[in-house]
Every structure is written in C-alpha cells, then in structure tokens.
Design an enzyme around this catalytic site. Structure first.
Site, short mmCIF file in Angstrom:
data_model
loop_
_atom_site.label_atom_id
_atom_site.label_comp_id
_atom_site.label_asym_id
_atom_site.label_seq_id
_atom_site.Cartn_x
_atom_site.Cartn_y
_atom_site.Cartn_z
N LYS A 129 0.86 -1.19 0.00
CA LYS A 129 0.00 0.00 0.00
C LYS A 129 0.88 1.23 0.00
O LYS A 129 2.01 1.18 0.49
CB LYS A 129 -0.88 0.02 1.26
CG LYS A 129 -2.10 0.89 1.14
CD LYS A 129 -3.24 0.15 0.47
CE LYS A 129 -4.42 1.03 0.18
NZ LYS A 129 -5.58 0.22 -0.26
N ASP A 169 -7.02 4.48 -4.42
CA ASP A 169 -7.68 4.30 -3.12
C ASP A 169 -8.29 5.68 -2.82
O ASP A 169 -8.55 6.45 -3.77
CB ASP A 169 -6.65 3.87 -2.05
CG ASP A 169 -7.31 3.37 -0.76
OD1 ASP A 169 -7.73 2.20 -0.71
OD2 ASP A 169 -7.44 4.14 0.22
#
Ligand code: NDP
Ligand code: 2IT
Length: 449
Positions: A129, A169
């Site tokens: 991430k 995201d």
C-alpha cells in the site's frame, strides 16, 4: 470477544512495541492474530521459523519527500509512502491513498490487510500500500497533475509490473492514475501497462475496474443473504461515503432491487426516503466534485442533509460502510442492531471498530469484513494485469462475470473455512484463516527470506 492464543500473545506484544503509536496497524494485526489461534493449534508448522512474526513485518518500507509547486507559485512539501508488505504470492499489489490523515501506521494497516485480501482472491498478487498526506480537496487540476508527477518521480524506482503494482484508493481515481502513468512512462521510456491498474480505457485499463469494488461488495453481501434465503430485493440500504466504492455499491444494490435511503461524505449525510437519485450523486461527486450537501439543496423539500452526526442513525436492513477506517463505532453498531439491521458489508477497509464487530457478532448480524467483501477491486486489478500481459482487452460482461465468480468463491471459501474451524458464519475468522493459510503455504515453500 475472541481471545488471543497464548502462543501468539508474545508476537502481538512485539508488534505493538516495535511499531509504537501505529494505532490502526495494531488494530489490524490484533484482529488477524486473534483468529490464528485455531490454525496454529491444528497446524503447528505455521508457527515455525517465525512465520507469523515475518508476516507482521513488512518486507520493505519507503518514505520520501514530495516537493511540488502550487498555483500561487509556492513550494509545498508532502510525505510519500510505499509499504511493500509481502510478495510470497506475487508482486506487491495495492492502492495509493491521498488524504491529509495518511501516516505510516495507516499505510501499514492497509498493506497488512491487503496481504490477506489479495490471497483470498486466489490470484497471484502479494500485498502492499502507498500514499501521501497530500490533501487533494480544493486543488486545481494542474496542481493535482504536478503533485502526481512529483510523487511518481520518486516512486518509479520502486515499482514495476513484476515488482510492485499500485492502483487507486481514497483520493486517487482515474485522473490521478493517468497522471502517474504518464510520468512513469516518461521517466522509464517504457509503455509498461502492467505497472499500474485502474488505468483509463484509452491506454490499457480494464472494463469494470471502476465499478469492481462496489459491485463486488454487493455480490458478496447478496451471496451472504442468499445463504439465509434472503436477497437485496425490497431492502432498505444505507451506504456511507459517496466516492468510488460507495457509488458503485449503490448502483449494484439498486440493480438487485434494494433501496438506498442514505449516503454521505466527510461533511455529513443525506437521507432520501424516495430512494437516493444516483445520477445526481454521480453528477455532484464525479463531475462537479462538490459536497454531498448539494444533493439536499438541489432536490429540495423532504431530502434531509444532516451536518456531522452519524449516518448509522438511519434505520436500515443492510449497512454498507464504504468511506474510511473506524467510521462505524460500537455505539453506531448498537443503534443499527436496535433498528433491526440484518447484514453489514464492509466496502471500506476496516470501517467497523473492534467494539462494533463484537456488537454485530453477539447480535448474530451477518457481517462481511472488508478484506473479503471489498476484494473485488483488487481482483479486477489482477484481471487488468492479465489483460495487459496478454495485450488483450475483455468485454464488460466477460470481466464482470469473472468478478462475480471470484466474489462467490471468496464468500464460499470464508464460509467453509469458518465452519471447518468450528465457527459457522463467522466471516471474520473465515477470511483471516483462509487468507493466512494461502500466504503461509507459499512462505514455507520459499524458505526464510
Ligand atoms: P474515494 O476517495 O473515491 O471516496 C472516499 C469517500 O469516503 C468520500 O465520500 C469521502 O468524503 C469519504 N471519506 C474519506 N475519508 C473520510 C474521513 N476521514 N471521514 C469521513 N469520510 C471520509 O475513495 P474510495 O471510494 O476509493 O475508498 C473508500 C474506501 O474503500 C476506503 O476505505 C478504501 O481503502 C476502500 N477500498 C477502495 C478500493 C478501490 O478500488 N477504490 C478497493 C477496496 C477498498 P470526502 O470527499 O468528504 O472526503
Ligand atoms: O484497498 C484496496 O483493495 C484497493 N484500494 C485496491 C487495490 C488495487 O490494487 O486495485
């Protein structure tokens, strides 16, 4: 409350002390470790060679400066992150978040969740991430472009189609992915389509990727309801957020016959008892990039906008938290249960606090945790990588059919695993164990690396 196994207790203590202050990472690690006691009791080999300790330690963590120039010609500085958590199953894969709240602990919790989520898809992707504390709100298109270019100027050294494949995201959608891909292509002099996913259809994106997370979460909940002889048809549904995940959750819920009565943004929520007008939400959020309050202003009488407050005060049969972590508290969960909620499907990552999850568990509410329910986004990213690798482009129907099949498989895997470990319908336990076992098997085969 799930108790942590005594063999795993020292591992959790070590995670907490080694990663001091990283509250969200602690929360995510505790939840997974609480589920693993039953696995190590049955398969002690998974606890050998510090396998669980290794799973909790990212393979690599990168933090960098992101300087850029705003429209007033002022130099701005943000911080960029990429946490490459686990590559036992494939290249690191996971989104990039631009939000002022971003810090290392948040990126680590998201990367950790991503490892198990990606394993559940059954596709060859590891977990990672990234993101930045950059706040895109109110920034011009040119400022967004300059920021994305500067972010990629550093990030490009660390990624690649076989190494690490970022996507979107919170705060990162098609526009930002386009700017980042453009800069990557320029810096490397390679049209390496598989280095990012969530790309536009004109330069290598996959059909249905934009819709995939919300559609996938809805497929998961539909399957969960189906196992109890229920469906979305005629149900009142509340979806928090009004971003990518929330919008396509609402679209699929409506297609399945449900009625969306409320949605939100970080300013407040709107209630529309006639059913939320999704076209207007899309116009406000995707085209005009305005606040949700605009919905009530434009629709007029009877459409309430509540500033602040909790969207979970709105009575519903199904709740789909799709905004951000810890947005649904224990108190909210008690209100939902009191109002008769039957199912909760997490579109966001870790939106329910541990207290809330416990309230749902005790009340026998069907509860689909994010790492299972929202895996359709990353699964379709893996399908995008597959199309890029074969220089192919599938139809919307073909791609959505694969997504639906993957979500059904994830549902059934979680349900079967929960039953196998003596806790039928405990999807939290099922998802954590099933995801862990896949990663653990590969890590054992690869030796101590
Ligand atoms: P978007 O940026 O498109 O939308 C985010 C939405 O959540 C906005 O409505 C935003 O409101 C609201 N929100 C964000 N932060 C907060 C906050 N701190 N408090 C209250 N509301 C907030 O992001 P996505 O829809 O892509 O992501 C939503 C969630 O889904 C995240 O948890 C993400 O990690 C998860 N997810 C996303 C996937 C994807 O493919 N995009 C895949 C799997 C999970 P506002 O505009 O006011 O900030
Ligand atoms: O949380 C997530 O799964 C995402 N933001 C999507 C990741 C991806 O690589 O598509």
């Amino acid at each position: 409350m799930n108790r942590i196994d005594e063999k795993l207790e020292p591992i959790l203590s070590e995670v907490l002390s080694r990663n001091a202050g990283e509250r969200e990472f602690h929360q995510a690690a505790r939840e997974v470790l609480e589920s693993l006691g039953r696995v190590v009791a049955k398969h002690p080999a998974y606890a050998e060679d510090a396998l669980i300790e290794r799973i909790c330690e990212p393979e690599r963590q990168i933090i960098f400066r992101v300087p850029w120039i705003d429209d007033q010609n002022q130099v701005q500085i943000n911080r960029g992150f990429r946490v490459q958590f686990n590559s036992a199953l494939g290249p690191y894969k996971g989104g990039i978040r631009f939000h002022p709240s971003v810090n290392l602990g948040i990126i680590k919790f998201l990367g950790f969740e991503q490892v198990f989520k990606n394993a559940l898809t059954g596709l060859p992707i590891g977990g990672g991430k990234g993101g930045s504390d950059f706040n895109p709100r109110g920034r011009s298109d040119r400022e967004i472009m300059r920021f994305c270019q500067s972010f990629m100027t550093e990030l490009h050294r660390h990624i690649g189609e076989h190494t690490d494949v970022p996507a979107g995201d919170i705060g990162v959608g098609g526009r930002e992915i386009g700017y980042m891909f453009g800069q990557y292509k320029r810096l490397t002099n390679r049209f390496e389509a598989g280095v990012l996913t969530g790309k536009g259809l004109s330069y290598g994106g996959s059909r249905a990727r934009t819709e995939a997370t919300g559609y996938g979460a809805t497929y998961f909940v539909q399957r969960m309801l189906e196992t109890c002889g229920e469906s979305f048809d005629g149900k009142r549904v509340v979806v928090s957020g009004a971003g990518n995940v929330a919008i396509y959750t609402m679209e699929k819920v409506i297609a399945f016959g449900g009625k969306i009565v409320a949605c939100s943004d970080s300013g407040g929520y709107v209630v529309d008892e006639a059913g939320i007008d999704l076209d207007l939400i899309k116009e406000i959020k995707q085209v005009r990039r305005e606040r949700i309050a605009e919905y009530a202003r434009q629709k007029g009488a009877g459409k309430h906008y509540i500033e602040g407050g909790s969207i979970w005060d709105v009575a519903c049969d199904v709740a789909m938290p799709s905004a951000t972590q810890n947005e649904l508290s224990g108190k909210d969960a008690r209100t939902l249960v009191k109002n008769g909620v039957q199912a909760v499907g997490e579109g966001a990552n870790m939106p329910s606090t541990p207290d809330a999850v416990e309230v749902f568990r005790r009340a026998n509410v069907l509860f689909a945790p994010g790492k299972a329910a929202n895996a359709g986004g990353v699964a379709t990213s893996a399908l995008e990588m597959q199309q890029n690798a074969s220089r192919d482009s599938w139809t919307f129907e073909q791609t959505e059919a694969r997504l639906a099949e993957i979500m059904r498989n994830i549902h059934d895997l979680c349900a079967d695993t929960a039953s196998e470990y003596g806790a039928p319908r405990d999807y939290v336990l099922g998802a954590n164990i099933a995801g862990f076992v896949r990663v653990a098997e590969a890590m054992r085969a690869l030796g101590v690396v």
